[in-house]
Design a protein around this motif. Structure first.
Motif, PDB file in Angstrom:
ATOM      1  N   GLY A 122      -8.369   8.065   0.071  1.00 15.37           N
ATOM      2  CA  GLY A 122      -7.345   7.524  -0.739  1.00 15.37           C
ATOM      3  C   GLY A 122      -6.645   6.287  -0.075  1.00 15.37           C
ATOM      4  O   GLY A 122      -7.055   5.647   0.863  1.00 15.37           O
ATOM      5  N   VAL A 123      -5.533   6.096  -0.823  1.00 12.88           N
ATOM      6  CA  VAL A 123      -4.702   4.773  -0.268  1.00 12.88           C
ATOM      7  C   VAL A 123      -3.192   5.239  -0.370  1.00 12.88           C
ATOM      8  O   VAL A 123      -2.559   6.171  -0.805  1.00 12.88           O
ATOM      9  CB  VAL A 123      -4.979   3.681  -1.127  1.00 12.88           C
ATOM     10  CG1 VAL A 123      -6.294   3.112  -1.238  1.00 12.88           C
ATOM     11  CG2 VAL A 123      -4.419   4.099  -2.889  1.00 12.88           C
ATOM     12  N   MET A 124      -2.296   4.306   0.269  1.00 15.82           N
ATOM     13  CA  MET A 124      -0.964   4.595   0.225  1.00 15.82           C
ATOM     14  C   MET A 124      -0.359   3.219   0.373  1.00 15.82           C
ATOM     15  O   MET A 124      -0.778   2.216   0.681  1.00 15.82           O
ATOM     16  CB  MET A 124      -0.423   5.523   1.636  1.00 15.82           C
ATOM     17  CG  MET A 124      -0.345   4.978   2.919  1.00 15.82           C
ATOM     18  SD  MET A 124       0.991   3.870   3.376  1.00 15.82           S
ATOM     19  CE  MET A 124       0.574   3.796   4.979  1.00 15.82           C
ATOM     20  N   ALA A 125       1.060   3.197   0.053  1.00 18.41           N
ATOM     21  CA  ALA A 125       1.649   1.928  -0.128  1.00 18.41           C
ATOM     22  C   ALA A 125       3.228   1.945   0.194  1.00 18.41           C
ATOM     23  O   ALA A 125       3.698   2.956  -0.084  1.00 18.41           O
ATOM     24  CB  ALA A 125       1.449   1.234  -1.348  1.00 18.41           C
ATOM     25  N   TRP A 126       3.542   1.020   1.125  1.00 21.27           N
ATOM     26  CA  TRP A 126       4.945   0.943   1.275  1.00 21.27           C
ATOM     27  C   TRP A 126       5.451  -0.314   0.742  1.00 21.27           C
ATOM     28  O   TRP A 126       4.811  -1.448   0.964  1.00 21.27           O
ATOM     29  CB  TRP A 126       5.305   0.887   2.735  1.00 21.27           C
ATOM     30  CG  TRP A 126       6.842   0.453   3.050  1.00 21.27           C
ATOM     31  CD1 TRP A 126       7.381  -0.561   3.163  1.00 21.27           C
ATOM     32  CD2 TRP A 126       7.771   1.560   3.476  1.00 21.27           C
ATOM     33  NE1 TRP A 126       8.828  -0.300   3.394  1.00 21.27           N
ATOM     34  CE2 TRP A 126       8.967   1.090   3.441  1.00 21.27           C
ATOM     35  CE3 TRP A 126       7.545   3.106   3.589  1.00 21.27           C
ATOM     36  CZ2 TRP A 126      10.076   1.785   3.944  1.00 21.27           C
ATOM     37  CZ3 TRP A 126       8.793   3.601   4.099  1.00 21.27           C
ATOM     38  CH2 TRP A 126      10.092   3.144   4.243  1.00 21.27           C
ATOM     39  N   SER A 127       6.453  -0.188  -0.214  1.00 19.43           N
ATOM     40  CA  SER A 127       6.972   0.779  -0.978  1.00 19.43           C
ATOM     41  C   SER A 127       6.997   0.707  -2.419  1.00 19.43           C
ATOM     42  O   SER A 127       7.139  -0.405  -2.921  1.00 19.43           O
ATOM     43  CB  SER A 127       8.332   1.305  -0.263  1.00 19.43           C
ATOM     44  OG  SER A 127       9.281   0.481  -0.567  1.00 19.43           O
ATOM     45  N   LEU A 128       7.584   1.832  -3.080  1.00 17.77           N
ATOM     46  CA  LEU A 128       7.465   1.414  -4.678  1.00 17.77           C
ATOM     47  C   LEU A 128       8.437   0.443  -5.041  1.00 17.77           C
ATOM     48  O   LEU A 128       8.109  -0.300  -5.947  1.00 17.77           O
ATOM     49  CB  LEU A 128       7.851   2.818  -5.026  1.00 17.77           C
ATOM     50  CG  LEU A 128       8.208   3.038  -6.771  1.00 17.77           C
ATOM     51  CD1 LEU A 128       6.776   2.973  -7.346  1.00 17.77           C
ATOM     52  CD2 LEU A 128       8.663   4.262  -7.069  1.00 17.77           C
ATOM     53  N   GLY A 129       9.720   0.449  -4.556  1.00 14.42           N
ATOM     54  CA  GLY A 129      10.695  -0.356  -4.995  1.00 14.42           C
ATOM     55  C   GLY A 129      10.507  -1.794  -4.508  1.00 14.42           C
ATOM     56  O   GLY A 129      11.288  -2.705  -4.886  1.00 14.42           O
ATOM     57  N   GLU A 130       9.488  -2.006  -3.772  1.00 10.52           N
ATOM     58  CA  GLU A 130       9.340  -3.508  -3.274  1.00 10.52           C
ATOM     59  C   GLU A 130       7.995  -4.371  -4.056  1.00 10.52           C
ATOM     60  O   GLU A 130       8.033  -5.584  -3.676  1.00 10.52           O
ATOM     61  CB  GLU A 130       8.964  -3.459  -1.930  1.00 10.52           C
ATOM     62  CG  GLU A 130      10.059  -2.899  -1.038  1.00 10.52           C
ATOM     63  CD  GLU A 130       9.799  -2.884   0.684  1.00 10.52           C
ATOM     64  OE1 GLU A 130       8.914  -3.561   0.870  1.00 10.52           O
ATOM     65  OE2 GLU A 130      10.336  -2.088   1.550  1.00 10.52           O
ATOM     66  N   ASP A 131       7.602  -3.611  -5.067  1.00 19.20           N
ATOM     67  CA  ASP A 131       6.762  -4.570  -6.000  1.00 19.20           C
ATOM     68  C   ASP A 131       7.380  -5.351  -6.664  1.00 19.20           C
ATOM     69  O   ASP A 131       8.798  -5.261  -7.099  1.00 19.20           O
ATOM     70  CB  ASP A 131       6.010  -3.568  -6.723  1.00 19.20           C
ATOM     71  CG  ASP A 131       4.709  -4.267  -7.130  1.00 19.20           C
ATOM     72  OD1 ASP A 131       4.325  -5.220  -6.895  1.00 19.20           O
ATOM     73  OD2 ASP A 131       3.754  -3.432  -8.069  1.00 19.20           O
ATOM     74  N   ASP A 132       6.694  -6.340  -7.109  1.00 19.36           N
ATOM     75  CA  ASP A 132       7.383  -7.130  -8.040  1.00 19.36           C
ATOM     76  C   ASP A 132       7.595  -6.585  -9.571  1.00 19.36           C
ATOM     77  O   ASP A 132       7.225  -5.463  -9.857  1.00 19.36           O
ATOM     78  CB  ASP A 132       6.547  -8.633  -8.153  1.00 19.36           C
ATOM     79  CG  ASP A 132       5.230  -8.412  -8.820  1.00 19.36           C
ATOM     80  OD1 ASP A 132       5.094  -7.684  -9.846  1.00 19.36           O
ATOM     81  OD2 ASP A 132       4.199  -9.205  -8.589  1.00 19.36           O
ATOM     82  N   ALA A 133       8.528  -7.503 -10.329  1.00 23.90           N
ATOM     83  CA  ALA A 133       8.622  -6.677 -11.662  1.00 23.90           C
ATOM     84  C   ALA A 133       7.865  -6.586 -12.610  1.00 23.90           C
ATOM     85  O   ALA A 133       7.874  -5.767 -13.333  1.00 23.90           O
ATOM     86  CB  ALA A 133       9.581  -7.859 -12.325  1.00 23.90           C
ATOM     87  N   SER A 134       6.386  -7.314 -12.287  1.00 20.56           N
ATOM     88  CA  SER A 134       5.198  -6.907 -13.207  1.00 20.56           C
ATOM     89  C   SER A 134       4.390  -5.880 -12.631  1.00 20.56           C
ATOM     90  O   SER A 134       3.252  -5.498 -13.176  1.00 20.56           O
ATOM     91  CB  SER A 134       4.384  -8.193 -13.220  1.00 20.56           C
ATOM     92  OG  SER A 134       5.082  -9.443 -13.970  1.00 20.56           O
ATOM     93  N   ARG A 135       4.708  -5.346 -11.640  1.00 22.11           N
ATOM     94  CA  ARG A 135       4.090  -4.336 -10.946  1.00 22.11           C
ATOM     95  C   ARG A 135       2.868  -4.736 -10.655  1.00 22.11           C
ATOM     96  O   ARG A 135       1.484  -3.787 -10.506  1.00 22.11           O
ATOM     97  CB  ARG A 135       3.915  -2.948 -11.837  1.00 22.11           C
ATOM     98  CG  ARG A 135       5.396  -2.383 -12.168  1.00 22.11           C
ATOM     99  CD  ARG A 135       5.280  -0.887 -12.646  1.00 22.11           C
ATOM    100  NE  ARG A 135       4.352  -1.012 -13.971  1.00 22.11           N
ATOM    101  CZ  ARG A 135       4.401  -1.331 -15.013  1.00 22.11           C
ATOM    102  NH1 ARG A 135       5.665  -1.872 -15.460  1.00 22.11           N
ATOM    103  NH2 ARG A 135       3.571  -1.278 -16.020  1.00 22.11           N
ATOM    104  N   THR A 136       2.771  -6.004 -10.064  1.00 18.37           N
ATOM    105  CA  THR A 136       1.452  -6.503  -9.584  1.00 18.37           C
ATOM    106  C   THR A 136       0.501  -5.574  -8.657  1.00 18.37           C
ATOM    107  O   THR A 136      -0.597  -5.564  -8.955  1.00 18.37           O
ATOM    108  CB  THR A 136       1.487  -7.895  -9.171  1.00 18.37           C
ATOM    109  OG1 THR A 136       2.212  -8.658 -10.293  1.00 18.37           O
ATOM    110  CG2 THR A 136       0.203  -8.594  -8.736  1.00 18.37           C
TER     111      THR A 136
END
Length: 358
Positions: free
Chosen positions: A332-346
């Protein structure tokens, strides 16, 4: 022998993991509908020193588990991350001997139970040395951590039972001090999930430019772990929801090898000549980015500031799914972090799109 299509292995039948860190510095409330596919949300961070005493210290999450659980799809596991960059002191104490390891593990288990977490993420950056304090507390004083890291993980897994144990592991080979060919099979056997930080592949310890994350760089990280004996199916490929910048010396006409100014001082401290900007902040310079199609990373040199910028794009995210996650059979995948994505959730959308191809 022909195997009917209806017969699948447990591994093949399992949905790919999608782990998302949710940090205390970027706490935009997620929309449940927008979080489709997320299998794990990991709150960051609990202090490592809370678990060295008897009884343990009290961890108060920045958001309570029941509230967070309600914001994600049914079945999403809510995990507690311990540590993070610059916090390894408690790990160093906890790993010392059999008694300290058992106490540390018991305290983690009781904290998970009391707060209602489903899983624990050990974010030790980095066992064996090269942490934030590597100039003040040299690696030569941490050699015991190399063998004891796996032993600590074994104790934690034993203490938490059916709950999941994940670890965050470094992306740079120079930081894989505890990840030797002897130790990696033990580490892999002790844990359920390995979150590979296949980003920050350039940092302030470097003196020439490179992509902080790229297709080739991320693949090299994954291949290194596999060669050392890490179970590919346990690995999540990491993505960073931020761009990094480094001050170059003079004009920088290519992404690899431009000299930088001193990014770190003699004591290992930050000179303020580099940094990170989240996609939430959307620096205008990102619109001027150039694709390095050979390495698989986005970059830009800003002549006004002498900043060399490096970041990921949705196109390179898609390439990482094809050339790394699928090609190497990762879980699978992971990401750091949820609140750091742009407003469009790109970038969340890019990961969701990639997951559909697995």
């Amino acid at each position: 022998m022909h195997i009917p299509r209806t017969v699948t292995t447990a591994a093949a039948a399992a949905a790919p993991r999608f782990a998302m860190y949710y940090d205390q510095w970027h706490t935009a409330s997620p929309s449940k509908d927008a979080m489709a596919g997320i299998t794990h949300v990991i709150t960051a961070f609990a202090s490592t020193t809370l678990f060295t005493s008897d009884p343990p210290g009290t961890y108060t999450p920045f958001t309570d588990v029941s509230t967070l659980r309600s914001q994600f799809p049914d079945g999403t596991k809510v995990c507690m991350a311990i540590g993070g960059w610059g916090d390894s002191a408690g790990f160093s104490v906890g790993q010392k001997d059999d008694t300290s390891r058992k106490l540390y593990a018991k305290n983690i288990a009781s904290t998970l139970d009391s707060l209602g977490y489903d899983c624990i993420d050990v974010d030790w950056e980095y066992p064996g040395g090269n942490g934030e304090d590597y100039k003040q507390n040299p690696n030569s004083g941490k050699t015991d951590e190399i063998a004891n890291y796996a032993l600590l993980l074994q104790e934690i897994k034993s203490a938490i039972g059916d709950k999941e144990l994940s670890i965050a592991v470094p992306g740079l080979e120079r930081d894989m001090i505890a990840f030797t060919s002897e130790q990696v099979p033990k580490i892999s056997a002790a844990v359920d999930v390995v979150n590979v930080m296949s980003y920050d592949l350039m940092n302030r310890r470097d003196n020439t430019t490179n992509h902080h994350t790229s297709v080739k760089g991320s693949l090299a990280t994954v291949d290194k772990y596999i060669s050392l004996g890490m179970d590919a199916a346990k690995m999540n490929l990491g993505f960073a929801f931020y761009a990094k910048y480094f001050t170059a010396q003079g004009e920088c006409t290519q992404p690899i090898g431009c000299p930088t100014v001193s990014l770190e001082d003699a004591s290992g401290g930050d000179t303020g000549k580099s940094g990170a900007v989240t996609f939430q902040e959307v620096p205008p310079v990102l619109a001027s980015g150039k694709a390095d199609t050979d390495q698989g990373g986005q970059w830009f040199w800003d002549s006004a500031t002498s900043y060399f910028w490096t970041w990921d794009t949705p196109d390179f995210v898609a390439q990482k799914f094809e050339k790394i996650v699928k090609a190497r059979g990762l879980g699978g995948v992971m990401a750091w972090s949820l609140g750091e994505d742009d407003a469009s959730r790109t970038y969340i959308k890019a990961l969701q799109t990639g997951l559909k191809t697995l």
